[in-house]
Design a protein around this motif. Sequence first.
Motif, PDB file in Angstrom:
ATOM      1  N   ALA A  60       0.822  -1.219   0.000  1.00  0.00           N
ATOM      2  CA  ALA A  60       0.000   0.000   0.000  1.00  0.00           C
ATOM      3  C   ALA A  60       0.848   1.258   0.000  1.00  0.00           C
ATOM      4  CB  ALA A  60      -0.936  -0.001   1.212  1.00  0.00           C
ATOM      5  N   GLY A  61       2.076   1.156   0.497  1.00  0.00           N
ATOM      6  CA  GLY A  61       2.936   2.328   0.545  1.00  0.00           C
ATOM      7  C   GLY A  61       4.042   2.150   1.564  1.00  0.00           C
ATOM      8  N   ARG A  62       4.893   3.142   1.649  1.00  0.00           N
ATOM      9  CA  ARG A  62       6.016   3.127   2.577  1.00  0.00           C
ATOM     10  C   ARG A  62       6.071   4.461   3.305  1.00  0.00           C
ATOM     11  NH1 ARG A  62       7.632  -0.362  -1.465  1.00  0.00           N
ATOM     12  NH2 ARG A  62       9.033  -2.063  -0.826  1.00  0.00           N
ATOM     13  N   ASP A  63       6.387   4.417   4.592  1.00  0.00           N
ATOM     14  CA  ASP A  63       6.604   5.641   5.340  1.00  0.00           C
ATOM     15  C   ASP A  63       7.597   5.343   6.457  1.00  0.00           C
ATOM     16  OD1 ASP A  63       5.024   4.334   7.313  1.00  0.00           O
ATOM     17  OD2 ASP A  63       3.201   5.221   6.488  1.00  0.00           O
ATOM     18  N   GLU A  64       7.647   6.184   7.465  1.00  0.00           N
ATOM     19  CA  GLU A  64       8.569   5.981   8.589  1.00  0.00           C
ATOM     20  C   GLU A  64       7.829   6.119   9.898  1.00  0.00           C
ATOM     21  OE1 GLU A  64      12.184   8.081   8.756  1.00  0.00           O
ATOM     22  OE2 GLU A  64      12.971   7.253   6.887  1.00  0.00           O
ATOM     23  N   ARG A  65       8.316   5.388  10.897  1.00  0.00           N
ATOM     24  CA  ARG A  65       7.800   5.523  12.246  1.00  0.00           C
ATOM     25  C   ARG A  65       8.975   5.510  13.204  1.00  0.00           C
ATOM     26  NH1 ARG A  65       4.735   0.810  13.196  1.00  0.00           N
ATOM     27  NH2 ARG A  65       3.193   1.741  11.802  1.00  0.00           N
ATOM     28  N   ASP A  66       9.115   6.568  13.976  1.00  0.00           N
ATOM     29  CA  ASP A  66      10.228   6.689  14.922  1.00  0.00           C
ATOM     30  C   ASP A  66      11.575   6.471  14.224  1.00  0.00           C
ATOM     31  OD1 ASP A  66       8.402   7.100  17.009  1.00  0.00           O
ATOM     32  OD2 ASP A  66       8.186   4.946  17.336  1.00  0.00           O
ATOM     33  N   GLY A  67      11.679   6.973  13.000  1.00  0.00           N
ATOM     34  CA  GLY A  67      12.931   6.881  12.262  1.00  0.00           C
ATOM     35  C   GLY A  67      13.160   5.581  11.537  1.00  0.00           C
TER      36      GLY A  67
END
Length: 237
Positions: A60-67
């Motif tokens: 669905a997609g890519r992002d970041e969490r806590d770096g």
Amino acid sequence: MPGAARTYEVGSVDRGEVLRYLGYRDQLIDEGLDARIDEVVARCLAVSRARGVTRVFEVAGRDERDGAPVVRLSGTALELVGRSIDEHLDGAVAVGVLAVTAGMGLDAELRRLSLTDRVAQVILDAAGSAVVERAADAAEADLVAEAAARGLFCGSRFSPGYGDFPLETQPVLLAALDAQRSLGITLSRSLLMSPAKSVTAVVGLFERPRGTVRASCAACPCRDFCLLRRSGRVCRS
């Protein structure tokens, strides 16, 4: 919905793999131990029941969490966190998820041998590791066939706990496959799976073959279970 569980016919294991799990480093093996290994491997194959379940999710997609990078998948709460898995899935348009187990019969035999024959227990534990890896090869072969049906190509499998891909992924991964109901796999508080000889992994599905993966059928670990080969096809263009 999660896929149906499948039973895999694991009729043999690579003896070299069993020796590797035993920590063999070219030591001399006397005739008595050599025969004992063959006997216990045969017992392992008799008491094991290799089964698995697979499912494919679109990326669905890519992002970041806590770096940390996060690969998000459609239709599931499962998220794949960490730089290791992000790099492994770079370019993937979908992700195959698998869980396999060698079954509770093997666990029961390991417990029995822990009380009666510790040498046989150690050999059986190594043989069980080889069996469940063969089951993972079989489940991966299912994903290869599904990828081919979509016009896609599989990468290699990658399990929680590798690199910085957190072991804490296990509960959600198993839930995404309904693995407790379909395979009887449960988790302890420390995230150890039961049956003990169980494996989970994810596999990237790509629009183009990855250069170092599946260079030939002869070198492919899924060869013995490949549905494509049985129909006269290959997974590479």
